[in-house]
Write a protein that holds these residues in place. Sequence first.
Motif, PDB file in Angstrom:
ATOM      1  N   UNK B 134      -3.654   4.580  -1.480  1.00  0.00           N
ATOM      2  CA  UNK B 134      -2.354   4.122  -0.986  1.00  0.00           C
ATOM      3  C   UNK B 134      -1.363   4.036  -2.134  1.00  0.00           C
ATOM      4  N   UNK B 135      -1.818   3.512  -3.292  1.00  0.00           N
ATOM      5  CA  UNK B 135      -0.941   3.431  -4.466  1.00  0.00           C
ATOM      6  C   UNK B 135      -0.503   4.826  -4.891  1.00  0.00           C
ATOM      7  N   UNK B 138       2.464   5.989  -3.285  1.00  0.00           N
ATOM      8  CA  UNK B 138       3.709   5.359  -3.724  1.00  0.00           C
ATOM      9  C   UNK B 138       4.166   5.931  -5.064  1.00  0.00           C
ATOM     10  N   UNK B 139       3.189   6.309  -5.896  1.00  0.00           N
ATOM     11  CA  UNK B 139       3.500   6.793  -7.241  1.00  0.00           C
ATOM     12  C   UNK B 139       4.447   7.964  -7.216  1.00  0.00           C
ATOM     13  N   UNK B 140       5.370   7.949  -8.153  1.00  0.00           N
ATOM     14  CA  UNK B 140       6.253   9.096  -8.297  1.00  0.00           C
ATOM     15  C   UNK B 140       7.382   9.130  -7.291  1.00  0.00           C
ATOM     16  N   UNK B 141       7.391   8.213  -6.349  1.00  0.00           N
ATOM     17  CA  UNK B 141       8.456   8.237  -5.348  1.00  0.00           C
ATOM     18  C   UNK B 141       9.655   7.434  -5.844  1.00  0.00           C
ATOM     19  N   UNK B 142      10.818   7.841  -5.389  1.00  0.00           N
ATOM     20  CA  UNK B 142      12.017   7.076  -5.692  1.00  0.00           C
ATOM     21  C   UNK B 142      12.049   5.871  -4.764  1.00  0.00           C
ATOM     22  N   UNK B 143      12.948   4.948  -5.056  1.00  0.00           N
ATOM     23  CA  UNK B 143      13.059   3.744  -4.215  1.00  0.00           C
ATOM     24  C   UNK B 143      13.347   4.132  -2.771  1.00  0.00           C
ATOM     25  N   UNK B 146      10.222   5.401  -1.177  1.00  0.00           N
ATOM     26  CA  UNK B 146       9.273   4.313  -0.929  1.00  0.00           C
ATOM     27  C   UNK B 146       9.718   3.501   0.276  1.00  0.00           C
ATOM     28  N   UNK B 147      11.012   3.307   0.388  1.00  0.00           N
ATOM     29  CA  UNK B 147      11.556   2.566   1.534  1.00  0.00           C
ATOM     30  C   UNK B 147      11.123   3.230   2.834  1.00  0.00           C
ATOM     31  N   UNK B 150       7.438   2.706   3.486  1.00  0.00           N
ATOM     32  CA  UNK B 150       7.139   1.360   3.946  1.00  0.00           C
ATOM     33  C   UNK B 150       7.736   1.065   5.317  1.00  0.00           C
ATOM     34  N   UNK B 151       8.484   2.030   5.871  1.00  0.00           N
ATOM     35  CA  UNK B 151       9.186   1.790   7.143  1.00  0.00           C
ATOM     36  C   UNK B 151      10.130   0.608   7.042  1.00  0.00           C
ATOM     37  N   UNK B 152      10.859   0.531   5.944  1.00  0.00           N
ATOM     38  CA  UNK B 152      11.788  -0.580   5.769  1.00  0.00           C
ATOM     39  C   UNK B 152      13.185  -0.143   6.167  1.00  0.00           C
ATOM     40  N   UNK B 172      11.146   0.792 -17.749  1.00  0.00           N
ATOM     41  CA  UNK B 172      11.286   2.233 -17.926  1.00  0.00           C
ATOM     42  C   UNK B 172      11.109   2.624 -19.382  1.00  0.00           C
TER      43      UNK B 172
END
Lengths: 419, 185
Positions: B134-135, B138-143, B146-147, B150-152, B172
């Motif tokens: 799962x991590x 997420x890795x390498x994705x922009x915000x 990722x949003x 996460x279905x945000x 960074x």
Amino acid sequence: MASPSFTELPDDIQVNILSFLTPSEISAVACTSHRFSPLPGLPSLWHAMCDRRWGQFTSPASWGPNCTSRHLYRALDQWENLIGFWRRIGHGHGSATGAHATCHPLLFFKWNSNCITGSQVSPCTEPGSYGVVKSPFVWLGTSPDGEMVSYRQLEEDLESEVGPGSDLVPVSVSFVGPNHLVVEPNGGFRSGDEDMEVAMGIESGSPPDRATLEMYQYFANRTSPCSEKGVRRQRRRERERRKSGLVAEHFVRITHYCPTPTRPLEGLWKGICENRSLEFYLVAYDDVGGITCRRVGEPGAQFSGYSPLFWTPNADFIEAPFSKEEYKIYTSREHITGDSSSLEERLVSRMLFINSSYDLVIPDLAGGSGGNLRNVEGRVWEYDDGTFGFGFLRNDFIIDLKHIALNGQLLDSVAASRM
Amino acid sequence: MADNGGKKITLKSSDGEEFEVPEVVAMESQTIRHVIEDVCAKNSIPLLNVNSKILSKVIEYCKKHVAAAEAAASKASTEEGTAAAASVTKPSDEDLKTWDAEFVKVDKGTLFNLILAANYLHIPGLLDLTCQAAADMIKGKSAKEIRKFFNLKNCISPEEEEEIRRENQWAFEEEKRTRAFDAYA
């Protein structure tokens, strides 16, 4: 069973997943929404990240209850690059007063449950012993206030796991490039301190090697502090440094210190040589299929040329069974070992032809079994337990080598005896 | 080698399907182990939080890892280990890692359900494996990406996002420095 979204997972599982991420990735997650913006400030997350990365080596929780996990992560992220063996370079002895003038060639950093310790490793001087003397050198951990600190230990009988005592000098342990380390008295390493001030001037002679050149470039590129506060700080540190009598010490990483399956002779070894004293050797493989073995840290000689102890252009082993002549060469020799009670005939699994000098010897031109050839030619005999011995045709003994460290642990270490 | 005579246990999924597995495979789950050990003669264990699709995947994982452990154990007892071999990653370890990597190549929904099942059944190896997977998503994705992952709903203003980014600028910089190390290593 509808698939849950990430935020519907239990909190501890969310932390578990996020603990695999790097700080900048956590930052990206924090930027997604208000819900996640407190993430970088969450101690339990940093704690989980520390555990995830370093839990198998150390116990992050025991590095100090007052230490912020976030600062700990930053410090460990840098300090983990210390682990392993380093070789002292330059003329810098431990103390300018000469009290500890013996130039220990090797430095060995390892994890402890609540700190990282660097120890000087030198051969035990007891004749015939394979023991290595381990004396505390540098201690990196947390202060009672939770600050990240690093200390140089001067006395040799201090327990390395106990916190800072009276004979400790705060030092900064910094990297000039990933394989070059400087330990200098300058106040403790502060993880929030971006600007590592450096004592000007290093006491070393003309630099013969690339590593020392790197060193000069590093110091030359440092900008002097221009603020008055910076100048005062600089002067105070100069005073501290001069008081302790310590100078900057430089080390170069020994990148391959353990054998691998494809390179079974590679790494750091120790062996008892003909005068019954223990010596350290470093065997390196080159890019064209050859092997070179050199002594480590010959006292006095900074870089004793590149003259090897032995070398071979061809690292391919010859498997047992061997010819009768070869067996005769091996069995007619005496193993130089510590105790008289030692080994019956070691079982040789493979062997290698070696030379002791870089002087070119062309077998055909030397004419048959030329005398020249026998002067430099030798053998490496690999034993079934992974260690090996070597010897030259010009004499009749075998130097048996053992690992200095295996699986990250120093072998046969003995406490430093009081001088 | 099933020395224990291959005692079998039945696991029942939330949607009523039954799976018969060797007891040693079922005991990969600490939860099931406790049930078996605390209550003797338990033939069928209902798992109300795991459906059949996920349960069959979990059983597949447990079977594979039990078999790999048994193979490694029998190999170790017949071979002499040498000092050099001690530091070798045995070929079977590599095979298992490859198998694990293939095992978690599933869609996000299945992965999250596997995570929940591994948590509920208390199978540490599977939990770590699935959380890592799962991590990795997420890795390498922009915000922004990722949003979406996460279905945000996007409820954060660009100014607020910029402020968070600035607060964490040090992160960074750390990355850059660590990557410099990697380049030399």
